[in-house]
Enzyme design. Structure first.
Site, short mmCIF file in Angstrom:
data_model
loop_
_atom_site.label_atom_id
_atom_site.label_comp_id
_atom_site.label_asym_id
_atom_site.label_seq_id
_atom_site.Cartn_x
_atom_site.Cartn_y
_atom_site.Cartn_z
CD GLU A 340 -3.10 -0.97 2.37
OE1 GLU A 340 -4.25 -0.71 1.86
OE2 GLU A 340 -2.62 -1.06 3.57
CB CYS A 424 -8.74 3.83 6.26
SG CYS A 424 -8.20 3.10 4.64
ZN LIG Z 1 -7.86 4.57 3.12
#
Ligand SMILES: [Zn+2]
Length: 657
Positions: A340, A424
């Site tokens: 990520e 998120c």
């Molecule tokens: Zn996120």
């Protein structure tokens, strides 16, 4: 009318301090939320829609996915049966923070329904907190005996950081301190366990550092700032505290994948979570992109408070690496889904771009801190790029669907989703939209700073005189910007207006100006005695422009990207009637600007070019001479607005003829 030309030279001169590496200082602050209200059609629509629709839709998801239930069960004294990921508490806190901004930004009076839901949520969160201040429903329900056993992977402080940010935001926006009191109790608990002379460790996902700094400001308690500084400075030193976690059986059971994330060839490196080197030795962005952004936000805030050239040097170096070599044209960052995060210089693939929505949001926040610390417009340029493109693409126009990753090309399979298991991004973009005024406009003593020319109404102290300011703007569709400045009595002051890096010219029209406007740090600086009823007009020249990438970005070779003002444009199959990958743009033919009634009033851009023929009906290959091309027209839309009419092919970097 004064015509401002030669912008590149001005910008180069204004950027001198970056090479001089002078320590950061505080060049400005933001207006309190309740003192500024956005009024331009663009942002007021986003903020209204968020209150009417987005925040309620997100609450439904918090209920549906048992995120709230985890708190309710802890509050009821139950054990076991935690639902979801270990960090899911943070989504509840971020939703509360987004609600706080929406309650305070004056866009729309929140409904009684939304207020009741917020009240209920704060009440449940408060009831779930343990008497010693600890709060994390995953550990409380599943492993109460393993609290703080694995800091590298378990996100307890990360969640707590979002609790603190939510508490501070609620207090700032509404004066309601219920959530702030929970946050303080949690922060005190952390402070009692960690720090000099106590346990030496810090969270694997940075966040609490920047939150503690906000808490220190909100409460005036220096100990929170000191704890944040200690966490930032201990990170990356050797031995890493995570080495103990990697040989602790209970810790390994909590996160068996720990070694894979943190080691290379059997050796601990810690790049994934920026534990690879002490902060002052950082030279490039590494690892998980969101974590990196959150660390640097805290570090920049700390650098402003300390006469510390080594820290500001490290941040400036690392910023340069990010924005000169590792950032998409959209302000997306972190190309790889594997970590990520970051890979290597110029690695910016389009189709597989990860470019998490949260990472662009983090970039907006970090850019704003660097802007506060230096006053240099280049940080506002990047802040604007990430805000209007990489971040805003993460949410649908009706504020109810989201991208987690933001590729710059789609072959029809990428679509926004109402929620995620790891959610998120949705509440993160909600809190950014609710608080845009914080980033767009700054103040300092006698100075009003327009970083992004949004429309707004504000009340402020200008040189000690209460002053009402109204800005009329139709940005990002127009570069015309009019300021109405109305001090209670005449006051000597200055207005700083950013010259965007993409603009060739900015005109000013300021009646009563005795000396010409000056240029500093990439801003037009207008100094004068401001009288009640004064007006200042600025006009940024805006026209479609083609952008090329550094040829080291192999994925963009032979391609160009269309931009208008702060917006990056994309071609979508929906408008072309064929896949935009087939299209090649003719840059010699002017691009026309079209008003559009679709997609909440965007401006579309009409491009001429050719498309590849379709003689391949039943074969894969043919002789080149047999392939036909034909003239074609293509309508481009802003990148942020793509995918609002269903999944389809999309392309940002277009082939050129
Ligand atoms: Zn996120």
């Amino acid at each position: 009318m004064a015509l401002v030309g030669g912008i590149p030279g001005i910008l180069a001169a204004g950027s001198g301090s970056l090479c001089g590496m002078s320590p950061f200082s505080r060049h400005m602050s933001s207006l309190p939320l309740s003192h500024i209200r956005l009024t331009d059609p663009f942002w007021s629509r986003w903020q209204r829609t968020m209150v009417q629709n987005g925040l309620l839709a997100q609450y439904d998801q918090l209920v549906k996915t048992d995120r709230l239930k985890n708190f309710e069960r802890v509050a009821a004294g139950e054990t076991g049966g935690f639902e979801g990921y270990r960090f899911n508490d943070s989504d509840v806190y971020k939703w509360l923070e987004a609600c706080a901004y929406s309650f305070g930004n004056g866009s729309l009076e929140p409904s009684a329904d939304l207020k009741t839901k917020v009240d209920h949520t704060i009440g449940v969160v408060a009831c779930a907190q343990m008497p010693d201040g600890y709060l994390n429903t995953f550990f409380q329900l599943m492993h109460p005996e393993l609290r703080w056993r694995n800091l590298s992977m378990m996100h307890e402080m990360y969640c707590g950081g979002h609790l603190i940010e939510g508490g501070v935001a609620f207090f700032d926006a509404t004066g309601d301190r219920r959530l702030l009191d929970v946050a303080i109790k949690f922060a005190d608990h952390v402070d009692s366990r960690f720090g000099p002379g106590k346990r030496r460790s810090y969270c694997g996902h940075e966040e609490i550092e920047l939150a503690l700094l906000k808490l220190a400001k909100a409460t005036g308690e220096r100990k929170y700032r000191d704890l944040a500084l200690w966490m930032v400075e201990e990170r990356g030193k050797r031995p890493s505290p995570y080495l103990d976690e990697m040989i602790d059986e209970e810790s390994i059971k909590l996160a068996p994948y720990m070694e894979k994330m943190l080691c290379k060839d059997g050796e601990y490196v810690g790049e994934y979570l920026q534990d690879h080197a002490p902060i002052r030795e950082h030279t490039e962005v590494v690892g998980h992109a969101v974590r990196a952004m959150y660390l640097y936000i805290a570090a920049a805030e700390l650098a402003m408070d300390m006469d510390d050239a080594a820290l500001s040097d490290a941040l400036t170096r690392t910023w340069r690496n990010l924005t000169h070599r590792r950032m998409y044209v959209t302000g997306g960052i972190g190309p790889s889904g594997d970590n990520e995060g970051f890979t290597f210089d110029y690695d910016l693939p389009n189709l597989s771009a990860y470019a998490e929505t949260c990472a662009s949001i983090g970039l907006v926040f970090w850019a704003h801190k660097m802007l506060e610390a230096t006053g240099e417009s280049e940080y506002a340029d990047t802040m604007e790029r990430a805000l209007y493109n990489g971040a805003l693409a993460g949410i649908s126009l009706d504020t109810s669907r989201f991208f987690y990753d933001n590729p710059l090309e789609s072959r029809g399979r990428h679509a926004r989703s109402p929620w995620f298991g790891c959610a998120c991004c949705p509440p993160n973009i909600a809190r950014l939209i609710g608080n845009v005024g914080h980033y767009a406009v700054g103040v300092k003593d006698r100075c009003l700073l327009i970083h992004i020319p949004v429309g707004f109404e504000a009340t402020m102290e200008l040189g000690g005189v209460k002053t009402k300011v109204r800005a009329v703007s139709d940005y990002p569709w127009s570069g015309d910007f009019t300021l109405y400045i109305d001090p209670e009595r005449p006051v000597d002051g200055e207005v700083r207006f950013r010259i965007p890096d993409w603009a060739d010219d900015v005109e000013t029209d300021i009646p009563g100006l005795e000396r010409e406007a000056e240029f500093e740090s990439g801003y037009i600086v207008v100094r004068k005695r401001w009288e009640p009823g004064d007006i200042a007009k600025f006009k940024i020249e805006m026209k479609p422009r083609w952008v090329a990438a550094n040829p080291r970005v192999k994925d963009d070779l032979g391609r160009v990207c269309l931009a208008f003002g702060p917006l990056v444009y994309a071609a979508e199959e929906h408008d072309l009637g064929f896949e935009p990958q087939l299209f090649a743009a003719d840059l010699d033919i002017d691009v026309a600007v079209e008003s559009a009634t679709m997609l909440e009033g965007i401006q579309a851009l009409a491009v001429s070019g050719v498309r590849d023929g379709l003689e391949f009906a039943d074969q894969l290959y043919a002789e080149v001479d047999d392939v036909q091309i034909q003239e074609a027209a293509a309508k481009f839309i802003p990148y942020y607005a793509w995918n609002n009419r269903g999944a389809n092919h999309m392309q940002v970097w277009i082939r050129r003829l």
